[in-house]
Design a protein around this motif. Structure first.
Motif, PDB file in Angstrom:
ATOM      1  N   LEU A 177       0.922  -1.187  -0.155  1.00  0.00           N
ATOM      2  CA  LEU A 177       0.267   0.039  -0.037  1.00  0.00           C
ATOM      3  C   LEU A 177       0.951   1.198  -0.248  1.00  0.00           C
ATOM      4  CD1 LEU A 177      -2.585  -1.078   2.706  1.00  0.00           C
ATOM      5  CD2 LEU A 177      -3.284  -0.747   0.304  1.00  0.00           C
ATOM      6  N   ASN A 178       0.458   2.256  -0.597  1.00  0.00           N
ATOM      7  CA  ASN A 178       0.846   3.724  -0.506  1.00  0.00           C
ATOM      8  C   ASN A 178       0.404   4.286   0.801  1.00  0.00           C
ATOM      9  OD1 ASN A 178       2.040   6.106  -0.821  1.00  0.00           O
ATOM     10  ND2 ASN A 178       1.443   6.348  -2.963  1.00  0.00           N
ATOM     11  N   ILE A 179       1.171   3.794   1.792  1.00  0.00           N
ATOM     12  CA  ILE A 179       0.580   4.541   3.120  1.00  0.00           C
ATOM     13  C   ILE A 179       0.890   5.707   3.144  1.00  0.00           C
ATOM     14  CG2 ILE A 179       1.227   4.353   5.609  1.00  0.00           C
ATOM     15  CD1 ILE A 179      -0.430   2.144   4.730  1.00  0.00           C
ATOM     16  N   ASP A 180       1.882   6.536   3.050  1.00  0.00           N
ATOM     17  CA  ASP A 180       2.349   7.857   3.030  1.00  0.00           C
ATOM     18  C   ASP A 180       1.224   8.714   2.222  1.00  0.00           C
ATOM     19  OD1 ASP A 180       4.428   7.252   4.369  1.00  0.00           O
ATOM     20  OD2 ASP A 180       5.761   7.372   2.731  1.00  0.00           O
ATOM     21  N   SER A 181       0.851   8.260   1.015  1.00  0.00           N
ATOM     22  CA  SER A 181      -0.242   9.147   0.303  1.00  0.00           C
ATOM     23  C   SER A 181      -1.479   9.236   0.922  1.00  0.00           C
ATOM     24  CB  SER A 181      -0.322   8.897  -1.161  1.00  0.00           C
ATOM     25  OG  SER A 181       0.786   9.096  -1.857  1.00  0.00           O
ATOM     26  N   THR A 182      -1.787   7.857   1.106  1.00  0.00           N
ATOM     27  CA  THR A 182      -3.157   7.614   1.809  1.00  0.00           C
ATOM     28  C   THR A 182      -3.230   8.442   3.164  1.00  0.00           C
ATOM     29  OG1 THR A 182      -3.203   5.342   0.949  1.00  0.00           O
ATOM     30  CG2 THR A 182      -4.686   5.644   2.800  1.00  0.00           C
ATOM     31  N   LEU A 183      -2.217   8.590   4.044  1.00  0.00           N
ATOM     32  CA  LEU A 183      -2.326   9.154   5.317  1.00  0.00           C
ATOM     33  C   LEU A 183      -2.373  10.735   4.988  1.00  0.00           C
ATOM     34  CD1 LEU A 183       0.065   7.051   7.749  1.00  0.00           C
ATOM     35  CD2 LEU A 183      -2.445   7.157   7.609  1.00  0.00           C
ATOM     36  N   GLU A 184      -1.682  11.095   4.035  1.00  0.00           N
ATOM     37  CA  GLU A 184      -1.639  12.303   3.517  1.00  0.00           C
ATOM     38  C   GLU A 184      -3.089  13.005   3.348  1.00  0.00           C
ATOM     39  OE1 GLU A 184      -0.290  15.715   0.293  1.00  0.00           O
ATOM     40  OE2 GLU A 184       0.219  13.640  -0.055  1.00  0.00           O
ATOM     41  N   LEU A 185      -3.890  11.927   2.718  1.00  0.00           N
ATOM     42  CA  LEU A 185      -5.128  12.386   2.134  1.00  0.00           C
ATOM     43  C   LEU A 185      -6.120  12.126   3.429  1.00  0.00           C
ATOM     44  CD1 LEU A 185      -7.141  12.728  -0.137  1.00  0.00           C
ATOM     45  CD2 LEU A 185      -7.564  10.256  -0.002  1.00  0.00           C
ATOM     46  N   ALA A 186      -5.934  11.098   4.081  1.00  0.00           N
ATOM     47  CA  ALA A 186      -6.743  10.972   5.549  1.00  0.00           C
ATOM     48  C   ALA A 186      -6.836  12.382   6.330  1.00  0.00           C
ATOM     49  CB  ALA A 186      -6.257   9.925   6.168  1.00  0.00           C
ATOM     50  N   ARG A 187      -5.296  12.792   6.545  1.00  0.00           N
ATOM     51  CA  ARG A 187      -5.348  13.876   7.385  1.00  0.00           C
ATOM     52  C   ARG A 187      -5.841  15.300   6.947  1.00  0.00           C
ATOM     53  NH1 ARG A 187       0.754  11.562   7.936  1.00  0.00           N
ATOM     54  NH2 ARG A 187       0.442  10.101   9.659  1.00  0.00           N
ATOM     55  N   SER A 188      -6.176  15.351   5.625  1.00  0.00           N
ATOM     56  CA  SER A 188      -6.589  16.402   5.059  1.00  0.00           C
ATOM     57  C   SER A 188      -8.179  16.910   5.176  1.00  0.00           C
ATOM     58  CB  SER A 188      -6.092  16.649   3.590  1.00  0.00           C
ATOM     59  OG  SER A 188      -7.042  15.672   2.699  1.00  0.00           O
ATOM     60  N   VAL A 189      -8.812  15.839   5.464  1.00  0.00           N
ATOM     61  CA  VAL A 189     -10.310  15.874   5.484  1.00  0.00           C
ATOM     62  C   VAL A 189     -10.815  14.970   6.568  1.00  0.00           C
ATOM     63  CG1 VAL A 189     -10.813  15.993   3.134  1.00  0.00           C
ATOM     64  CG2 VAL A 189     -10.403  13.573   3.967  1.00  0.00           C
ATOM     65  N   PRO A 190     -11.843  15.490   7.434  1.00  0.00           N
ATOM     66  CA  PRO A 190     -12.524  14.748   8.371  1.00  0.00           C
ATOM     67  C   PRO A 190     -13.716  13.716   8.080  1.00  0.00           C
ATOM     68  CG  PRO A 190     -13.814  16.825   8.111  1.00  0.00           C
ATOM     69  CD  PRO A 190     -12.712  16.826   6.985  1.00  0.00           C
ATOM     70  N   VAL A 191     -12.999  12.710   6.997  1.00  0.00           N
ATOM     71  CA  VAL A 191     -13.802  11.834   6.475  1.00  0.00           C
ATOM     72  C   VAL A 191     -13.206  10.437   6.516  1.00  0.00           C
ATOM     73  CG1 VAL A 191     -15.174  10.899   4.449  1.00  0.00           C
ATOM     74  CG2 VAL A 191     -15.149  13.490   4.554  1.00  0.00           C
ATOM     75  N   PRO A 192     -13.634   9.365   7.083  1.00  0.00           N
ATOM     76  CA  PRO A 192     -13.097   8.096   7.146  1.00  0.00           C
ATOM     77  C   PRO A 192     -12.460   7.629   5.605  1.00  0.00           C
ATOM     78  CG  PRO A 192     -15.158   8.028   8.189  1.00  0.00           C
ATOM     79  CD  PRO A 192     -15.121   9.146   7.417  1.00  0.00           C
ATOM     80  N   VAL A 193     -11.182   7.359   5.662  1.00  0.00           N
ATOM     81  CA  VAL A 193     -10.542   7.018   4.310  1.00  0.00           C
ATOM     82  C   VAL A 193     -10.047   5.474   4.488  1.00  0.00           C
ATOM     83  CG1 VAL A 193      -8.250   7.409   3.045  1.00  0.00           C
ATOM     84  CG2 VAL A 193      -9.333   9.262   4.173  1.00  0.00           C
ATOM     85  N   ILE A 194     -10.378   4.800   3.340  1.00  0.00           N
ATOM     86  CA  ILE A 194     -10.070   3.427   3.079  1.00  0.00           C
ATOM     87  C   ILE A 194      -9.004   3.292   1.978  1.00  0.00           C
ATOM     88  CG2 ILE A 194     -11.128   1.251   2.402  1.00  0.00           C
ATOM     89  CD1 ILE A 194     -13.888   2.121   2.943  1.00  0.00           C
TER      90      ILE A 194
END
Length: 243
Positions: A177-194
């Motif tokens: 998984l691209n954890i870094d990009s996924t976490l960057e996205l997750a930290r940018s919005v108050p919405v659960p990310v999968i």
């Protein structure tokens, strides 16, 4: 953390693509309903379905296979691929789909996403698929100039139940998984990310259970499950213990 087993539907069969290329499809089961029941019997809590033909054609194509899956299992199911209007959303929710995933239309018509969230609260997810960090649509055949984070921020406060983020460059190639990009996205919005794209081994499961990944709702796994690279009982046990 939820581990979502993926069933990608092409021509009525359960397949996996490499890098989103429809010409590079491997058939893993010609009975998607049986595959779904197998995932349910293994103890998974959700199913993730994608109508691949629908994603390219802009309309539901594998409806018969999806309906057979809904009849075969009691698990909550999320579905994406070719869902482009409110009528289709309402129809799928009426048939028992728990969560509809809007991808191409989220870029083309964000107002429709906002209206869908208003009409069907808790049942609308946005699928953001990125290639080189840029949003790809129409079954990944077209790449836009918009970044994944920028698109996600458009839906930060409209009631989206989840964002499914797929790194196309990792999809189906078992590179992790691209954890870094996924976490960057997750930290940018108050919405659960999968997280989606590239989950390859038990190392990825262990990584998802680290403290910094608690912000994520879960991850989608496809080829690694079909290839046996994921020890399902162990993975589900680790996830239960982490809770």
């Amino acid at each position: 953390m939820i581990l979502f087993p993926a069933i990608d539907l092409k021509d009525g069969q359960c397949v996996r693509l490499k890098l989103g290329d429809m010409a590079r499809a491997t058939v893993f089961n010609d009975d998607p309903a049986a595959q779904a029941k197998s995932f349910e019997d293994q103890g998974f809590a959700w199913l993730h379905l994608v109508d691949l033909n629908g994603a390219f054609e802009g309309r539901p194509v594998n409806a018969e296979a999806v309906e057979a899956i809904l009849e075969a299992v009691k698990l909550p199911v999320q579905l994406g691929g070719g869902i482009r209007n409110l009528g289709q959303i309402e129809s799928w929710l009426g048939k028992g789909i728990r969560r509809v995933i809007l991808g191409t239309v989220a870029l083309r018509d964000p107002a429709l996403v906002r209206e869908a969230c208003r009409l069907f609260p808790g049942h609308i997810a946005v699928g953001i698929d990125a290639k080189g960090g840029r949003v790809a649509v129409e079954g990944w055949a077209e790449t836009s100039d918009l970044t994944a984070v920028a698109l996600a921020r458009q839906f930060a406060d409209v009631g989206v139940s989840a964002i499914i983020f797929t790194d196309i460059d990792r999809d189906g190639v078992l590179q992790g998984l691209n954890i870094d990009s996924t976490l960057e996205l997750a930290r940018s919005v108050p919405v659960p990310v999968i997280a989606s794209g590239g989950l390859a081994s038990m190392d990825d499961i262990q990584r998802l259970l680290q403290p910094d990944c608690r912000i994520l709702e879960g991850a989608i796994s496809g080829r690694a499950l079909y290839d046996g690279r994921i020890d399902v009982p162990q993975a589900l046990r680790l996830i239960r213990e982490a809770r």
